[in-house]
Design a protein around this motif. Structure first.
Motif, PDB file in Angstrom:
ATOM      1  N   ASP A  95      42.711  33.151  38.386  1.00 13.99           N
ATOM      2  CA  ASP A  95      43.286  31.991  37.689  1.00 13.99           C
ATOM      3  C   ASP A  95      44.764  32.165  37.389  1.00 13.99           C
ATOM      4  O   ASP A  95      45.310  31.491  36.504  1.00 13.99           O
ATOM      5  CB  ASP A  95      42.524  31.727  36.391  1.00 13.99           C
ATOM      6  CG  ASP A  95      42.532  32.931  35.448  1.00 13.99           C
ATOM      7  OD1 ASP A  95      43.152  33.953  35.795  1.00 13.99           O
ATOM      8  OD2 ASP A  95      41.907  32.845  34.364  1.00 13.99           O
ATOM      9  N   LEU A 154      42.201  25.219  34.508  1.00 12.69           N
ATOM     10  CA  LEU A 154      42.054  26.633  34.154  1.00 12.69           C
ATOM     11  C   LEU A 154      40.609  26.934  33.740  1.00 12.69           C
ATOM     12  O   LEU A 154      40.046  27.957  34.133  1.00 12.69           O
ATOM     13  CB  LEU A 154      43.019  26.994  33.035  1.00 12.69           C
ATOM     14  CG  LEU A 154      42.926  28.437  32.506  1.00 12.69           C
ATOM     15  CD1 LEU A 154      43.232  29.438  33.616  1.00 12.69           C
ATOM     16  CD2 LEU A 154      43.879  28.637  31.317  1.00 12.69           C
ATOM     17  N   HIS A 157      38.060  27.574  36.445  1.00 12.08           N
ATOM     18  CA  HIS A 157      38.077  28.878  37.109  1.00 12.08           C
ATOM     19  C   HIS A 157      37.085  29.852  36.474  1.00 12.08           C
ATOM     20  O   HIS A 157      36.873  30.951  37.013  1.00 12.08           O
ATOM     21  CB  HIS A 157      39.499  29.478  37.069  1.00 12.08           C
ATOM     22  CG  HIS A 157      40.430  28.869  38.076  1.00 12.08           C
ATOM     23  ND1 HIS A 157      40.910  27.584  37.958  1.00 12.08           N
ATOM     24  CD2 HIS A 157      40.947  29.367  39.240  1.00 12.08           C
ATOM     25  CE1 HIS A 157      41.710  27.309  38.972  1.00 12.08           C
ATOM     26  NE2 HIS A 157      41.750  28.379  39.776  1.00 12.08           N
TER      27      HIS A 157
END
Length: 373
Positions: A95, A154, A157
């Motif tokens: 990430d 985010l 991920h």
């Protein structure tokens, strides 16, 4: 010698006289001797109407865990077949780019927020117009949306379990690159199992949610999985003239797995029934009969209508009143009005049938009426 002969003749005459006096009277011409029969009682027990069906088990909650964003697998946090709780992290993707994008979008949002707050102060002193403040406001809204999208990206991920369950076989390895929509593993909630099965339309009037259901599987022949009907389909199939019902079953120790074949039994209703042993039934064509014995030891034939079955006993729905003893042996060629000789035979009933002669218990009343779907 003459005395001996005379004595023998006297003995023969005396014996003939005694035989004539003591011999039983011969049966009238054309009358058959009494037929030897065994009797067994008819009993009243509780009986359940059941519908038998088959279905395939499936998890009450089942998903394929997929990736929502592309990325390289950084770490795998589960073992195959492991039980996991809701929210458990299963896989994390690399990430670093997502974090950088989030930092950039947060900086743009902060700048847009500062511009908007400054514009609100300047418009009060008429240093700028209201339209310019509105432009700052639009820019701020766009920056906020970009920041929220970066946060969601985010979060995507990190792949988590959406509910508690058991994960299946792993489809990925650490270091592999995944595209959006690639499969990672399966997740099944096996705390309870659902099964869909077909019920003939003739039972629709008595089929409702909440009816008790029992299911069996050949892998566990001695275990019964209990449950209830939870849902009924809104349509009857025109091909099979049946309705799909869905039941939820308890699954102790997670024994039943999705995809297993189940034999399902639905308890429709309970009623008191008059039962006779199966071997007392004589069937001729479409008509069934049972025999009883009158007070003068003659046979009486009763045309009867049969219902459900239980443990070697058959329900009599009409044709027999009270709870009379019925003939169970010696009635294959018996006729109504024929003389009979009743002999007591404790072995006339099978062991399983004799067990039902005991007072009924709630657990013993789980019988079926052969309503096979």
């Amino acid at each position: 010698m003459k005395r001996i002969i005379a004595a023998l003749i006297l003995v023969v005459l005396v014996g003939a006289g005694l035989w004539w006096l003591l011999a039983p009277a011969p049966a009238p011409m054309g009358q058959r001797p009494p037929t030897v029969v065994n009797l067994a009682p008819s009993i009243e027990r509780s009986l359940f109407d059941r519908v038998e069906a088959v279905g395939t088990a499936r998890a009450a909650q089942a998903v394929m865990i997929l990736t929502e964003v592309p990325g390289r697998v950084a770490q795998i946090h589960f073992r195959q077949g492991q039980k996991v709780e809701q929210g458990k992290v299963l896989v994390t993707l690399d990430d670093r780019n997502a974090r950088a994008e989030l930092a950039r979008s947060e900086a743009e949002y902060q700048r847009a927020l500062n511009d908007f707050q400054r514009g609100q102060k300047l418009v009060k002193s008429r240093a700028i117009s209201q339209s310019e403040v509105d432009t700052f406001r639009t820019t701020l809204d766009g920056a906020k949306a970009s920041r929220d999208a970066a946060r969601a990206n985010l979060n995507d991920h990190t792949i988590r379990a959406p509910f508690a369950g058991v994960v299946g076989l792993r489809q990925v390895d650490a270091g592999g690159y995944l595209q959006t929509g690639d499969a990672i593993t399966t997740l099944d909630n096996l705390g309870y199992i659902e099964v869909d099965f077909q019920v003939p339309e003739r039972y629709l009037a008595r089929l409702v949610s909440g009816l008790p259901v029992q299911a069996r599987n050949e892998a566990f022949p001695d275990q019964v999985f209990e449950g209830t009907i939870t849902d009924l389909d809104s349509r009857v199939s025109t091909a099979s003239r049946s309705l799909t019902a869905r039941a939820r079953l308890e699954n102790p120790q997670d024994r039943i797995r999705p995809g297993q074949f189940l034999r399902v039994s639905v308890q429709l209703a309970e009623r008191d029934a008059l039962l006779v042993p199966e071997q007392s039934i004589i069937t001729q064509g479409a008509q069934s009969y049972v025999f009883t014995v009158t007070g003068d030891n003659t046979a009486e034939r009763h045309p009867v209508t049969l219902g459900g079955r239980r443990d070697g006993w058959v329900e009599i729905t009409s044709g027999l009143t009270g709870q009379p003893d019925v003939v169970v042996n010696g009635h294959s060629r018996l006729g109504s009005g024929q003389a009979v000789q009743v002999l007591d035979n404790p072995e006339a009933l099978l062991p399983g049938q004799r067990a039902l002669l005991e007072p009924a218990s709630p657990d013993a009343d789980q019988a079926d009426s052969e309503a096979a779907a």
